[in-house]
Design an enzyme around this catalytic site. Structure first.
Site, PDB file in Angstrom:
ATOM      1  N   ASP A 107       0.868  -1.285   0.076  1.00  6.33           N
ATOM      2  CA  ASP A 107       0.130  -0.033  -0.044  1.00  6.33           C
ATOM      3  C   ASP A 107       0.890   1.259  -0.035  1.00  6.33           C
ATOM      4  OD1 ASP A 107      -1.703   2.021   0.447  1.00  6.33           O
ATOM      5  OD2 ASP A 107      -2.674   1.224   2.198  1.00  6.33           O
ATOM      6  N   ASP A 163      -7.309  -9.647   5.216  1.00  2.08           N
ATOM      7  CA  ASP A 163      -8.638  -9.719   5.981  1.00  2.08           C
ATOM      8  C   ASP A 163      -9.316  -8.404   6.221  1.00  2.08           C
ATOM      9  OD1 ASP A 163      -6.360  -8.681   7.752  1.00  2.08           O
ATOM     10  OD2 ASP A 163      -7.676  -9.099   9.436  1.00  2.08           O
TER      11      ASP A 163
HETATM   12  P1  5GP Z   1       1.918  -0.562   3.699  1.00  4.01           P
HETATM   13  O1  5GP Z   1       2.909  -0.693   4.704  1.00  4.01           O
HETATM   14  O2  5GP Z   1       2.543  -1.134   2.248  1.00  4.01           O
HETATM   15  O3  5GP Z   1       1.234   0.620   3.833  1.00  4.01           O
HETATM   16  O4  5GP Z   1       0.737  -1.813   4.044  1.00  4.01           O
HETATM   17  C1  5GP Z   1       1.021  -3.212   4.005  1.00  4.01           C
HETATM   18  C2  5GP Z   1       0.170  -4.061   4.649  1.00  4.01           C
HETATM   19  O5  5GP Z   1      -1.028  -3.239   5.107  1.00  4.01           O
HETATM   20  C3  5GP Z   1      -0.128  -5.175   3.893  1.00  4.01           C
HETATM   21  O6  5GP Z   1       0.716  -6.401   4.276  1.00  4.01           O
HETATM   22  C4  5GP Z   1      -1.440  -5.616   4.664  1.00  4.01           C
HETATM   23  O7  5GP Z   1      -1.485  -6.445   5.421  1.00  4.01           O
HETATM   24  C5  5GP Z   1      -2.090  -4.202   4.959  1.00  4.01           C
HETATM   25  N1  5GP Z   1      -3.096  -3.583   3.902  1.00  4.01           N
HETATM   26  C6  5GP Z   1      -2.949  -2.643   2.930  1.00  4.01           C
HETATM   27  N2  5GP Z   1      -3.749  -2.410   2.279  1.00  4.01           N
HETATM   28  C7  5GP Z   1      -4.653  -3.308   2.525  1.00  4.01           C
HETATM   29  C8  5GP Z   1      -5.907  -3.592   2.075  1.00  4.01           C
HETATM   30  O8  5GP Z   1      -6.575  -2.971   1.145  1.00  4.01           O
HETATM   31  N3  5GP Z   1      -6.811  -4.769   2.779  1.00  4.01           N
HETATM   32  C9  5GP Z   1      -6.403  -5.176   3.786  1.00  4.01           C
HETATM   33  N4  5GP Z   1      -6.937  -6.354   4.181  1.00  4.01           N
HETATM   34  N5  5GP Z   1      -4.973  -5.205   4.466  1.00  4.01           N
HETATM   35  C10 5GP Z   1      -4.127  -4.143   3.624  1.00  4.01           C
END
Ligand code: 5GP
Length: 183
Positions: A107, A163
């Site tokens: 994300d 989830d």
């Molecule tokens: P980042 O550090 O890249 O912002 O977030 C990564 C983590 O956030 C992912 O491994 C996941 O666990 C969670 N995440 C990010 N976007 C989503 C989403 O749309 N749905 C869900 N269920 N988890 C997300």
């Protein structure tokens, strides 16, 4: 669990099980070639990467090893907490190993950037990333994902290991969670 079982909770279906399976097969073929004589160590990030890891590893024709890490990210909400913490480290030494991080979704890229820096300090031979899904912010932040399943919109998605409050991980396919479920 099938998409139809929770269709009312989803504002859109993004990918069916078959669609994902086909794409994972393509990524595996690419990894087979790139790591032909390297026996990579696949490091899955719990809990979300369980499905990608299971499908990707079984689609490979080459030998690989698997290990797992758990990192805190979202808790049970839908917005990034910004807190990155290792909850469970892997059991394997990665010195001189070809490491392939297997992630569910990227994300902001915060989790991945932290993880890559942490693993680099352990002197692996190489580190690359395979992720099932990527959101636009990761593209803007130039987070490098060598093996990517799909680019998706920035909505909150569930299914295929992802989830909401512990549920929907066992959903085959990926969908956008309807805001009515969490608002
Ligand atoms: P980042 O550090 O890249 O912002 O977030 C990564 C983590 O956030 C992912 O491994 C996941 O666990 C969670 N995440 C990010 N976007 C989503 C989403 O749309 N749905 C869900 N269920 N988890 C997300």
């Amino acid at each position: 669990m099938k998409l139809d079982d929770v269709r009312a909770d989803l504002s859109a279906v993004l990918f069916t099980e078959e669609h994902i399976e086909t794409r994972i097969g393509e990524l595996a073929a690419q990894i087979d070639q790139d790591y032909a004589d390297k026996s990579p160590l696949l490091v899955g990030i719990l809990n979300g990467a369980v499905m990608v890891m299971a499908d990707l590893s079984r689609a490979l024709s080459i030998h690989c090893e698997m290990d797992w890490m758990a990192i805190s990210s979202y808790g049970s909400g839908v917005a990034s907490s910004g807190v990155v913490r290792i909850l469970k480290d892997m059991n394997t030494s990665i010195v001189d190993r070809h490491v392939l991080i297997v992630e569910d979704i990227v994300d902001t890229g915060l989790t991945l950037s932290y993880l890559i820096e942490n693993l680099k300090s352990r002197n692996p031979a190489s580190i690359e990333v395979c992720a099932g899904f990527r959101k636009p912010e990761a593209v803007r932040n130039h987070v490098s994902v060598k093996y990517l399943g799909f680019d998706i919109p920035s909505d909150f998605v569930v299914g295929y290991g992802l989830d909401y409050a512990g549920r929907y991980r066992n959903l085959r396919g990926l969908g956008i969670l309807s805001p009515k479920v969490y608002s």
